[in-house]
Design a protein around this motif. Structure first.
Motif, short mmCIF file in Angstrom:
data_model
loop_
_atom_site.label_atom_id
_atom_site.label_comp_id
_atom_site.label_asym_id
_atom_site.label_seq_id
_atom_site.Cartn_x
_atom_site.Cartn_y
_atom_site.Cartn_z
N LEU A 1 -0.33 35.78 -109.46
CA LEU A 1 -0.87 34.43 -109.66
C LEU A 1 -1.83 34.09 -108.52
O LEU A 1 -1.48 34.23 -107.35
CB LEU A 1 0.26 33.40 -109.69
N SER B 1 -4.43 31.17 -106.85
CA SER B 1 -4.73 29.74 -106.87
C SER B 1 -5.87 29.35 -105.92
O SER B 1 -6.20 28.19 -105.78
CB SER B 1 -3.47 28.93 -106.52
N ILE C 1 5.79 28.90 -117.98
CA ILE C 1 5.14 28.65 -116.68
C ILE C 1 4.23 27.41 -116.73
O ILE C 1 3.60 27.13 -117.74
CB ILE C 1 4.35 29.91 -116.22
N THR D 1 0.88 26.02 -115.29
CA THR D 1 -0.28 26.71 -114.70
C THR D 1 -1.26 25.76 -114.02
O THR D 1 -2.34 26.18 -113.63
CB THR D 1 -1.04 27.50 -115.79
N LEU E 1 -3.20 26.85 -110.92
CA LEU E 1 -3.73 28.22 -110.91
C LEU E 1 -5.20 28.27 -111.33
O LEU E 1 -5.66 27.47 -112.13
CB LEU E 1 -2.92 29.10 -111.86
N ASP F 1 3.36 35.06 -106.43
CA ASP F 1 2.49 33.95 -106.07
C ASP F 1 1.79 34.36 -104.78
O ASP F 1 2.39 34.36 -103.70
CB ASP F 1 3.30 32.66 -105.87
N TRP G 1 8.92 28.32 -106.62
CA TRP G 1 9.21 28.77 -107.99
C TRP G 1 9.61 27.65 -108.93
O TRP G 1 9.43 27.76 -110.14
CB TRP G 1 10.20 29.94 -107.99
N TYR H 1 6.36 26.32 -110.50
CA TYR H 1 5.89 27.08 -111.67
C TYR H 1 6.88 27.00 -112.83
O TYR H 1 6.48 27.02 -113.98
CB TYR H 1 5.67 28.55 -111.30
#
Lengths: 371, 92
Positions: free
Chosen positions: A82, A84, A121, A123, A126, A233, A276, A279
């Motif tokens: 992932l 970001s 998830i 997002t 992201l 992540d 976590w 997400y």
């Protein structure tokens, strides 16, 4: 003779046996008790060095074989990185093109594709992700218990609770190893003992640049299948993977000094939970069952030390995997069996990973490390 | 008692007969039996089942409890929800 009955030692014994050589493993505690049973179970070739990619592409072929040969749980369920931050996306685009050139089929994917791979998830923070469909996960329990049983059935020895004390040399040649159960004679000795490798070689006046960095992980109760890939992540150096059994195994990097005693730290639980549950909001309700610590036995270039030691005939090292020992163990087993029986590995990139690279200043670069 | 009817580990559904079979198969330590059968890996984390397995194993092998690689206790003391580690218990 192999010192260390983790995934590395067991796989060296396994691939030596395939070449008709029966070995003895001395394991200080019980097989898997070092780093193997504490690991995150992920398996990937999405690295950024030729050496890591070559070893891991071969390991992934061998993992498929081990699934059939030993009945080890292994599945190509992928990795999802992932991203970001703009600078991370730019960096990963260059990693992906390097990986694609070297036969690793990673690709940058958009958020709808992320949702497809991990339907629950969130997002919103992201930009994009990188998907590695060749990556996967395996059970360290299966690998250790099945290969251990197989080796013993075929006449190899796995000595449990036997500690190697001292390597005996004469005229630059290995004679054998002094252990807590007496002297074991052997013309070839492999140190596959993680950080204990450093301590053993110190007594021969050889210094090995491996530092044990404490790492933290926890596991939750089991859920039904919610996503297949191991998810990273990148901006927080954290990961989560749903095990074969359904539990979520979570890791996250917090500042640690190499060599420090690993302690249980609230800081880790707070960070990992924050990352976590952002997400996966449903994870707030999940029960945490167990928190443990382990080590990444880290070298200056995050690559393992595998191969012979110059000027010490019959002495070999396979250690310093920097967090990648379990995933790499099958191909490392094969490479070490090649070194011992043929004096040279078939995977030529492995030649760049012997101890001499530190003296000669030939370090290898790797950027894709986390946890 | 029929070992096939004695449940040793309720979290992971492990029977006494499974434990005896593992011992017959050559396993001599609790850490390996735990990973073979998942006994002690569920919600109780071995608080209920491992003392029983330890006794069965000690009896079968003649080893002392402290020679069986009894798995260490690790945090938390009891299963705890992840939200307890978020500062307001309901953090976005």
């Amino acid at each position: 003779m192999i010192i260390g009955g983790g995934s590395t030692g067991l796989m060296i014994s396994y691939y030596l046996l395939k070449k008709g050589v029966k070995s003895v493993i001395a394991e200080r505690k019980y097989p898997g008790s070092g780093n193997t049973y504490k690991c995150a179970t992920g398996i990937r070739a999405s690295f950024t060095s030729r050496e890591h990619i070559a070893l891991m592409k071969r390991a992934i072929e061998l993992w498929s074989e081990l699934k059939d040969e030993l009945g080890v749980f292994y599945e190509r369920s992928g990795y999802l990185w992932l991203l970001s931050r703009e600078e991370d996306l730019r960096a990963f685009k260059t990693y992906v093109s390097f990986q694609n050139e070297h036969g690793v089929p990673t690709k940058v994917i958009d958020l709808s594709e992320v949702k497809r791979l991990a339907p629950t998830i969130v997002t919103k923070d992201l930009l994009a992700a990188v998907h590695d469909p060749l990556a996967g996960k395996a059970s360290p329990f299966d690998l250790v218990l099945q290969s251990w049983r197989f080796l013993v059935e075929k006449g190899c020895k796995v000595l449990m609770g036997v500690e190697a004390k001292k390597i005996l040399m004469s005229g630059g040649k290995v004679l054998g190893v002094e252990t807590s159960a007496g002297f074991i004679e052997s013309r070839a000795v492999v140190l596959a003992a993680a950080y204990d490798t450093v301590k053993m070689l110190k007594s021969l006046n050889i210094s090995v640049p491996i530092e044990p960095v404490p790492k933290h992980a926890f596991i939750t109760e089991a859920y039904r299948d919610l996503f297949k890939p191991l998810i990273i992540d990148w901006s927080t150096s954290s990961y989560v993977v749903q095990t074969h059994h359904g539990n979520f195994l979570v890791g996250s990097e917090i500042p640690e000094k190499p060599g420090d005693k690993p302690l249980s730290r609230l800081e880790f639980l707070r960070k990992a939970s924050k990352v976590w549950t952002k997400y996966f909001p449903w994870m707030k309700e999940a029960y945490l069952l167990r928190y443990w610590t382990g080590y990444y036995d880290t070298t200056p270039d995050h690559h393992p030390i595998i191969g012979p030691l110059d000027g010490l005939e019959g002495l070999y090292v396979a250690a310093g995997f920097s967090g990648h020992g379990f995933m790499m163990s099958p191909s490392v087993g094969e490479v070490m069996a090649d070194w011992i029986t043929e004096g040279r590995p078939k995977i030529l990139e492995a030649l760049n990973l012997s101890m001499s690279r530190f003296r000669e200043g030939r370090l290898v670069k790797e950027a894709a490390v986390f946890g | 008692m029929d070992p096939e009817k004695v449940v040793v580990c309720r979290c992971e559904d492990v029977l006494l007969s499974d434990i005896l079979k593992a011992i017959e198969g050559g396993y001599r330590d609790l850490e390996s039996i735990k990973r073979l059968l998942r006994v002690g890996m569920g919600s109780c984390q071995g608080r209920h089942c491992l003392p029983i397995v330890a006794r069965v194993l000690a009896k079968a092998t003649g080893l002392r409890i402290d020679e069986l690689n009894y798995p260490p206790s690790r945090p938390p003391l009891m299963p705890i929800q992840i939200k307890c580690f978020l500062s307001d218990g309901n953090e976005e």
